[in-house]
Design a protein around this motif. Structure first.
Motif, short mmCIF file in Angstrom:
data_model
loop_
_atom_site.label_atom_id
_atom_site.label_comp_id
_atom_site.label_asym_id
_atom_site.label_seq_id
_atom_site.Cartn_x
_atom_site.Cartn_y
_atom_site.Cartn_z
N SER A 1 6.09 0.28 2.00
CA SER A 1 4.91 0.08 1.17
C SER A 1 5.23 0.25 -0.31
O SER A 1 4.86 -0.59 -1.15
N ASP A 2 5.94 1.33 -0.64
CA ASP A 2 6.24 1.57 -2.05
C ASP A 2 7.30 0.62 -2.59
O ASP A 2 7.34 0.34 -3.80
N ILE B 1 -9.70 -6.25 0.47
CA ILE B 1 -8.54 -6.89 -0.17
C ILE B 1 -8.47 -8.36 0.23
O ILE B 1 -8.29 -9.25 -0.62
N LEU B 2 -8.65 -8.63 1.52
CA LEU B 2 -8.54 -10.01 2.00
C LEU B 2 -9.65 -10.90 1.45
O LEU B 2 -9.45 -12.09 1.23
N TRP C 1 -0.51 -6.04 2.51
CA TRP C 1 0.61 -5.42 3.22
C TRP C 1 0.99 -4.08 2.61
O TRP C 1 1.41 -3.16 3.31
N ILE C 2 0.83 -3.95 1.29
CA ILE C 2 1.07 -2.65 0.66
C ILE C 2 0.15 -1.60 1.27
O ILE C 2 0.60 -0.51 1.67
N MET C 3 -1.13 -1.91 1.37
CA MET C 3 -2.08 -0.92 1.85
C MET C 3 -2.03 -0.75 3.37
O MET C 3 -2.21 0.36 3.89
N ALA C 4 -1.79 -1.83 4.11
CA ALA C 4 -1.72 -1.72 5.57
C ALA C 4 -0.56 -0.82 5.98
O ALA C 4 -0.71 0.05 6.86
#
Length: 251
Positions: free
Chosen positions: A186-187, A36-37, A206-209
């Motif tokens: 996250s959601d 992602i990054l 940040w969503i996935m972390a």
């Protein structure tokens, strides 16, 4: 070779397998977040579907290595989440709604497990937590509502299940409580993206972390609660001897 020696050898093998699966989950999580990054779509799409199956396999194997049985709905909850991950990657509206439905089923599994393990035993505490999350839910849905368009009803309904997971997870211990809160965060970040609000720097990261950590903490806490119902509630130090293999050393 005695039965005891054989049993120890079998459990030792399962422990090594559980540790390997946890290492695989951690490595895949790191690779996914790195993708992602670095904006590497191929790696991102390849790693995301593997996350929850690895965590499910680790959870079941870790339980058997400790001569315990994992909660029956834990693997289904994680695999349903994995199915939701795959569907959300497809990108079209039908797949998105199907993915939301898969995650909704996962939340039903989580809420059922938490309630069965006594998450609502302390009624007064549960009511306070429920009131806090209900307030947060009403405020957030109220603010998002004008910008969600055709997704208003699905998002509102799904978010009720999500909030239910957060409420019931808080009654089982600090690990599951933190996991439920991170899942909600996250959601919520996904919902703000759907509403086309201004995104945070590194929004998808940040969503996935928060999602990955949430799922790990929920699985971790459920396994620990199955083994020792009072451990997390008493806020004992992580890594206490007797914990589930592969969990104590990594929390």
């Amino acid at each position: 070779m005695s039965i005891r020696t054989t049993t120890r050898a079998v459990l030792g093998g399962r422990l090594r397998t559980a540790t390997g699966l946890l290492t695989g989950f951690a490595a895949t999580s790191a690779a996914h977040l790195g993708a992602i990054l670095t904006d590497t779509p191929v790696l991102r799409h390849a790693t995301k579907p593997a996350l929850m199956p690895l965590l499910a396999a680790h959870s079941v194997t870790a339980a058997t290595a400790a001569a315990q049985e994992a909660p029956k709905l834990l693997a289904p909850a994680l695999l349903l989440s994995g199915g939701g991950d795959v569907l959300l990657q497809l990108g079209d509206d039908t797949a998105f709604l199907a993915g939301m439905g898969s995650f909704a089923a996962a939340h039903v599994c989580y809420v059922t497990m938490f309630v069965r393990q006594g998450a609502l035993t302390d009624r007064r505490r549960a009511l306070v937590v429920a009131a806090a999350y209900a307030t947060a839910w009403a405020v957030m849905v109220g603010r998002l509502w004008p910008d969600l368009g055709d997704l208003r009803a699905p998002v509102a309904g799904y978010s009720l299940l999500l909030a239910s997971t957060a409420v019931t997870s808080a009654g089982l211990g600090w690990r599951t409580g933190l996991g439920g809160a991170l899942f909600l965060l996250s959601d919520t970040l996904i919902a703000t993206k759907l509403a086309k609000w201004r995104e945070l720097p590194g929004h998808q990261f940040w969503i996935m972390a928060t999602y990955i950590m949430a799922q790990y903490l929920l699985a971790n806490g459920l396994l620990r609660a199955a083994q020792n119902p009072q451990e997390d509630r008493a806020a004992l130090a992580p890594g206490k001897p007797g914990g589930f293999p592969g969990f104590a050393a990594t929390v």
